[in-house]
Design a protein around this motif. Structure first.
Motif, mmCIF file in Angstrom:
data_model
loop_
_atom_site.group_PDB
_atom_site.id
_atom_site.type_symbol
_atom_site.label_atom_id
_atom_site.label_comp_id
_atom_site.label_asym_id
_atom_site.label_seq_id
_atom_site.Cartn_x
_atom_site.Cartn_y
_atom_site.Cartn_z
ATOM 1 N N CYS A 234 52.643 76.013 -5.535
ATOM 2 C CA CYS A 234 51.965 76.163 -4.255
ATOM 3 C C CYS A 234 50.457 76.016 -4.385
ATOM 4 O O CYS A 234 49.744 76.015 -3.387
ATOM 5 C CB CYS A 234 52.305 77.510 -3.624
ATOM 6 N N ASN A 235 49.945 75.895 -5.604
ATOM 7 C CA ASN A 235 48.507 75.715 -5.770
ATOM 8 C C ASN A 235 48.088 74.331 -5.321
ATOM 9 O O ASN A 235 48.772 73.347 -5.577
ATOM 10 C CB ASN A 235 48.097 75.886 -7.235
ATOM 11 N N GLU A 236 46.966 74.258 -4.661
ATOM 12 C CA GLU A 236 46.445 72.969 -4.249
ATOM 13 C C GLU A 236 45.577 72.411 -5.365
ATOM 14 O O GLU A 236 44.915 73.150 -6.083
ATOM 15 C CB GLU A 236 45.608 73.132 -2.987
ATOM 16 N N LEU A 237 45.537 71.109 -5.463
ATOM 17 C CA LEU A 237 44.669 70.474 -6.436
ATOM 18 C C LEU A 237 43.227 70.686 -6.047
ATOM 19 O O LEU A 237 42.884 70.689 -4.878
ATOM 20 C CB LEU A 237 44.970 68.971 -6.505
ATOM 21 N N VAL A 238 42.380 70.885 -7.041
ATOM 22 C CA VAL A 238 40.952 70.996 -6.766
ATOM 23 C C VAL A 238 40.370 69.596 -6.657
ATOM 24 O O VAL A 238 40.965 68.621 -7.105
ATOM 25 C CB VAL A 238 40.230 71.823 -7.853
ATOM 26 N N ILE A 239 39.201 69.516 -6.076
ATOM 27 C CA ILE A 239 38.625 68.207 -5.797
ATOM 28 C C ILE A 239 37.998 67.584 -7.042
ATOM 29 O O ILE A 239 37.707 68.263 -8.019
ATOM 30 C CB ILE A 239 37.618 68.270 -4.638
ATOM 31 N N THR A 240 37.755 66.289 -6.969
ATOM 32 C CA THR A 240 37.180 65.541 -8.080
ATOM 33 C C THR A 240 35.653 65.626 -8.045
ATOM 34 O O THR A 240 35.055 66.033 -7.040
ATOM 35 C CB THR A 240 37.581 64.054 -7.998
ATOM 36 N N LYS A 241 35.023 65.189 -9.119
ATOM 37 C CA LYS A 241 33.552 65.148 -9.187
ATOM 38 C C LYS A 241 33.002 64.222 -8.113
ATOM 39 O O LYS A 241 31.956 64.503 -7.519
ATOM 40 C CB LYS A 241 33.108 64.685 -10.574
ATOM 41 N N ASP A 242 33.678 63.125 -7.846
ATOM 42 C CA ASP A 242 33.237 62.197 -6.799
ATOM 43 C C ASP A 242 33.279 62.860 -5.429
ATOM 44 O O ASP A 242 32.405 62.624 -4.586
ATOM 45 C CB ASP A 242 34.103 60.926 -6.790
ATOM 46 N N GLN A 243 34.300 63.683 -5.187
ATOM 47 C CA GLN A 243 34.389 64.375 -3.900
ATOM 48 C C GLN A 243 33.297 65.433 -3.765
ATOM 49 O O GLN A 243 32.745 65.619 -2.680
ATOM 50 C CB GLN A 243 35.783 64.992 -3.731
ATOM 51 N N VAL A 244 32.944 66.107 -4.865
ATOM 52 C CA VAL A 244 31.830 67.063 -4.847
ATOM 53 C C VAL A 244 30.542 66.322 -4.494
ATOM 54 O O VAL A 244 29.771 66.765 -3.638
ATOM 55 C CB VAL A 244 31.692 67.792 -6.207
ATOM 56 N N ALA A 245 30.332 65.171 -5.139
ATOM 57 C CA ALA A 245 29.131 64.373 -4.863
ATOM 58 C C ALA A 245 29.101 63.924 -3.401
ATOM 59 O O ALA A 245 28.032 63.912 -2.773
ATOM 60 C CB ALA A 245 29.087 63.165 -5.804
ATOM 61 N N GLU A 246 30.253 63.550 -2.859
ATOM 62 C CA GLU A 246 30.323 63.125 -1.461
ATOM 63 C C GLU A 246 29.927 64.263 -0.522
ATOM 64 O O GLU A 246 29.172 64.060 0.442
ATOM 65 C CB GLU A 246 31.731 62.628 -1.130
#
Length: 182
Positions: free
Chosen positions: A124-136
């Motif tokens: 049930c854990n959601e995936l954490v975001i990528t470095k590119d998504q943090v930058a976005e």
């Protein structure tokens, strides 16, 4: 049928003595990290209780006309046995990948057959975001990066944008886009 009853009776007694394996290993995969019990830990937890109750676990690599698979069989002194088969994906795989797959299957097959838990439940854990998504997100925050980032971290009770779930990323991304359009 009488032999199967003997196997089940012995398995019940063995399960009373089997301790849950310790999560002695850790892995990171697709932005998530979780702990699990290694195959060695699982085998160490089950060997003596099984043998003390006339049970023996054997795992073999087999093939039929179409597939390769790991077969896990629990035998009892009475001659009764129960088995499970788990297919291998070998086509196009390197030997090391096949070896890793076999270890994984052996661990899961033992746990399934004996009702053990050998890893954290992360379904049930959601995936954490990528470095590119943090930058976005930071790009969308513009000049207010520190203020907006602080509000996001506080609202989600996380320490870093890297810990933001993919679902929350979409929510905050839309909010930031809407804010820019106003």
């Amino acid at each position: 049928m009488e032999e199967l009853k003997e196997l089940i009776k012995a398995l019940i007694e063995a399960k009373k003595a089997i301790k849950q394996p310790k999560f002695d290993s850790k892995v990171s995969y697709s932005g998530m990290s979780f702990s699990y019990a290694s195959l060695n830990e699982v085998v160490a937890c089950i060997s003596k209780p099984l043998l003390d109750n006339g049970l023996c676990l054997i795992q073999t690599l087999n093939t039929d006309d179409k597939n390769s698979f790991v077969e896990t069989t629990l035998y009892h002194l009475s001659g009764a046995s129960i088995s499970t088969r788990f297919p291998l994906t070998t086509e196009g795989s390197k030997m090391q990948d096949i070896g890793s797959q076999i270890t994984y299957i052996k661990r899961y097959s033992i746990c399934a057959l004996l009702g053990l838990v050998a890893d954290e439940d992360t379904d049930c854990n959601e995936l954490v975001i990528t470095k590119d998504q943090v930058a976005e997100l930071k790009r969308l925050m513009g000049a207010d990066v520190k203020s907006i980032e602080s509000k996001i971290l506080e609202s989600r009770k996380i320490k870093s944008l890297n810990d933001l779930s993919s679902k929350d990323f979409e929510v905050f991304k839309l909010r930031l886009i809407e804010k820019k359009e106003v």
